[in-house]
Design an enzyme around this catalytic site. Structure first.
Site, PDB file in Angstrom:
ATOM      1  N   ILE A  68       0.837  -1.204   0.000  1.00 13.22           N
ATOM      2  CA  ILE A  68       0.000   0.000   0.000  1.00 13.22           C
ATOM      3  C   ILE A  68       0.871   1.254   0.000  1.00 13.22           C
ATOM      4  O   ILE A  68       0.615   2.219  -0.728  1.00 13.22           O
ATOM      5  CB  ILE A  68      -0.940  -0.018   1.219  1.00 13.22           C
ATOM      6  CG1 ILE A  68      -1.886  -1.223   1.142  1.00 13.22           C
ATOM      7  CG2 ILE A  68      -1.731   1.287   1.315  1.00 13.22           C
ATOM      8  CD1 ILE A  68      -2.749  -1.408   2.374  1.00 13.22           C
ATOM      9  N   LEU A  69       1.916   1.246   0.805  1.00 12.08           N
ATOM     10  CA  LEU A  69       2.773   2.421   0.959  1.00 12.08           C
ATOM     11  C   LEU A  69       3.543   2.764  -0.314  1.00 12.08           C
ATOM     12  O   LEU A  69       4.097   3.856  -0.431  1.00 12.08           O
ATOM     13  CB  LEU A  69       3.757   2.196   2.113  1.00 12.08           C
ATOM     14  CG  LEU A  69       3.124   2.122   3.513  1.00 12.08           C
ATOM     15  CD1 LEU A  69       4.147   1.617   4.519  1.00 12.08           C
ATOM     16  CD2 LEU A  69       2.583   3.475   3.940  1.00 12.08           C
ATOM     17  N   ARG A  70       3.586   1.846  -1.266  1.00  7.54           N
ATOM     18  CA  ARG A  70       4.269   2.113  -2.533  1.00  7.54           C
ATOM     19  C   ARG A  70       3.542   3.173  -3.366  1.00  7.54           C
ATOM     20  O   ARG A  70       4.124   3.734  -4.298  1.00  7.54           O
ATOM     21  CB  ARG A  70       4.377   0.828  -3.359  1.00  7.54           C
ATOM     22  CG  ARG A  70       5.337  -0.197  -2.802  1.00  7.54           C
ATOM     23  CD  ARG A  70       5.332  -1.438  -3.659  1.00  7.54           C
ATOM     24  NE  ARG A  70       5.765  -1.150  -5.024  1.00  7.54           N
ATOM     25  CZ  ARG A  70       5.630  -1.994  -6.037  1.00  7.54           C
ATOM     26  NH1 ARG A  70       5.052  -3.168  -5.855  1.00  7.54           N
ATOM     27  NH2 ARG A  70       6.061  -1.672  -7.251  1.00  7.54           N
ATOM     28  N   HIS A  71       2.286   3.427  -3.069  1.00 11.05           N
ATOM     29  CA  HIS A  71       1.491   4.364  -3.868  1.00 11.05           C
ATOM     30  C   HIS A  71       1.809   5.794  -3.411  1.00 11.05           C
ATOM     31  O   HIS A  71       1.215   6.319  -2.469  1.00 11.05           O
ATOM     32  CB  HIS A  71       0.007   4.028  -3.735  1.00 11.05           C
ATOM     33  CG  HIS A  71      -0.343   2.731  -4.405  1.00 11.05           C
ATOM     34  ND1 HIS A  71      -0.786   2.657  -5.709  1.00 11.05           N
ATOM     35  CD2 HIS A  71      -0.273   1.452  -3.969  1.00 11.05           C
ATOM     36  CE1 HIS A  71      -0.981   1.382  -6.041  1.00 11.05           C
ATOM     37  NE2 HIS A  71      -0.684   0.640  -4.995  1.00 11.05           N
ATOM     38  N   GLU A  78       1.018   5.636   9.758  1.00 10.51           N
ATOM     39  CA  GLU A  78       0.927   4.224  10.118  1.00 10.51           C
ATOM     40  C   GLU A  78       1.294   4.020  11.571  1.00 10.51           C
ATOM     41  O   GLU A  78       2.167   4.707  12.113  1.00 10.51           O
ATOM     42  CB  GLU A  78       1.844   3.372   9.234  1.00 10.51           C
ATOM     43  CG  GLU A  78       1.702   1.876   9.519  1.00 10.51           C
ATOM     44  CD  GLU A  78       2.530   0.988   8.608  1.00 10.51           C
ATOM     45  OE1 GLU A  78       2.313  -0.242   8.617  1.00 10.51           O
ATOM     46  OE2 GLU A  78       3.393   1.509   7.881  1.00 10.51           O
ATOM     47  N   SER A  80       3.034   3.001  14.730  1.00 15.08           N
ATOM     48  CA  SER A  80       4.466   2.845  14.941  1.00 15.08           C
ATOM     49  C   SER A  80       4.745   1.751  15.964  1.00 15.08           C
ATOM     50  O   SER A  80       4.330   1.853  17.124  1.00 15.08           O
ATOM     51  CB  SER A  80       5.090   4.158  15.422  1.00 15.08           C
ATOM     52  OG  SER A  80       6.444   3.955  15.781  1.00 15.08           O
ATOM     53  N   HIS A 176      -7.386   5.620  -9.623  1.00 15.99           N
ATOM     54  CA  HIS A 176      -6.356   4.768 -10.214  1.00 15.99           C
ATOM     55  C   HIS A 176      -5.918   3.664  -9.251  1.00 15.99           C
ATOM     56  O   HIS A 176      -5.563   2.563  -9.702  1.00 15.99           O
ATOM     57  CB  HIS A 176      -5.176   5.625 -10.666  1.00 15.99           C
ATOM     58  CG  HIS A 176      -5.509   6.520 -11.813  1.00 15.99           C
ATOM     59  ND1 HIS A 176      -5.710   6.040 -13.093  1.00 15.99           N
ATOM     60  CD2 HIS A 176      -5.719   7.863 -11.885  1.00 15.99           C
ATOM     61  CE1 HIS A 176      -6.000   7.049 -13.911  1.00 15.99           C
ATOM     62  NE2 HIS A 176      -6.024   8.161 -13.200  1.00 15.99           N
ATOM     63  N   ARG A 181      -5.426  -1.910  -8.073  1.00 17.21           N
ATOM     64  CA  ARG A 181      -5.366  -2.896  -7.005  1.00 17.21           C
ATOM     65  C   ARG A 181      -6.654  -3.714  -6.860  1.00 17.21           C
ATOM     66  O   ARG A 181      -6.667  -4.726  -6.154  1.00 17.21           O
ATOM     67  CB  ARG A 181      -5.053  -2.203  -5.677  1.00 17.21           C
ATOM     68  CG  ARG A 181      -3.657  -1.607  -5.647  1.00 17.21           C
ATOM     69  CD  ARG A 181      -2.591  -2.633  -5.943  1.00 17.21           C
ATOM     70  NE  ARG A 181      -1.242  -2.126  -5.693  1.00 17.21           N
ATOM     71  CZ  ARG A 181      -0.139  -2.856  -5.770  1.00 17.21           C
ATOM     72  NH1 ARG A 181      -0.230  -4.138  -6.114  1.00 17.21           N
ATOM     73  NH2 ARG A 181       1.045  -2.323  -5.536  1.00 17.21           N
TER      74      ARG A 181
END
Length: 237
Positions: A68-71, A78, A80, A176, A181
């Protein structure tokens, strides 16, 4: 385990988007805007969809959150593990988290999976996993109780450890994201998250999401918006 909840969305998002699309007109607040939004999607005029935002709370695992964080068009917060034990923040039983699906490796796609593995084989793996899981979390507890910093103790946490994210982006980004996804090529757990997000957006943005699905239907195998077809099946004229 993988759940989604809407944090907030720009009020009257579709109307706001249409008003910004008509910035060069004398009457940008005209009440009819369905044809305008459909036209902009059909012609790829995506910038107007950056004028409204939505944020979602996502509970998933550390195995899925990196996907998810790649987007990069989104902004994130998030949970910690340096600050807190995730089990204390997220109301979930560790035994439930380890019940992730065990699927067969796809023969033609090394990054994908297919059907569930043999039940007898899975049962043996589950038994092994329950032993390891108990040992890992007992070790984590003993380390932190002995004064080891959480940022160090978290190194023993498995990838099925739960995490919580808040994911904020423009409607253009969400269009997108779900389009990509929500498609079959995505890992099932991540696809489930995209489907939940798309389902919420379909309620909040009925004109936009129907138009996205209609555009995807022009090329359901290759369109970058094809994930929307799982939210809105092939539109019928």
């Amino acid at each position: 385990m993988h759940t989604v909840k809407l944090d907030w969305i720009t009020p009257d998002s579709e109307q706001v988007i249409a008003r910004h699309a008509r910035v060069s007109t004398a009457k940008p607040d005209r009440p009819e805007y369905e044809r305008l939004l459909k036209f902009c999607i059909r012609k790829g005029h995506w910038s107007i969809f950056e004028q409204a935002n939505a944020s979602f709370e996502i509970i998933t695992t550390r195995a899925i959150s990196p996907q998810i964080l790649r987007h990069k068009t989104f902004t994130f917060q998030e949970l910690s593990q340096r600050y807190a034990n995730p089990w204390e923040v997220i109301s979930s039983d560790p035994c439930e988290a380890q019940k992730f699906e065990m699927r067969k490796q796809a023969e033609k796609n090394r990054q994908s999976s297919t059907d569930p593995i043999d039940p007898a084989l899975e049962a043996r793996f589950r038994e092994d996993l329950s032993i390891i899981d108990a040992q890992l979390w007992d070790l984590y507890r003993r380390m932190t109780e002995a004064g080891v910093a959480r940022e160090c103790a978290r190194n023993v946490c498995p990838l099925y450890t739960p995490t919580k994210l808040h994911m904020n982006g423009t409607i253009r980004s969400w269009a997108h994201y779900v389009g990509l996804r929500g498609a079959q090529e995505t890992q099932k757990e991540h696809r489930d998250i995209a489907f939940q997000i798309g389902t919420v957006l379909a309620i909040e943005l009925p004109i936009v999401t129907q138009a996205l699905a209609r555009e995807a239907a022009q090329d359901p195998e290759e369109s970058p918006l094809r994930g929307w077809l799982s939210i809105h099946p092939l539109p019928k004229d």
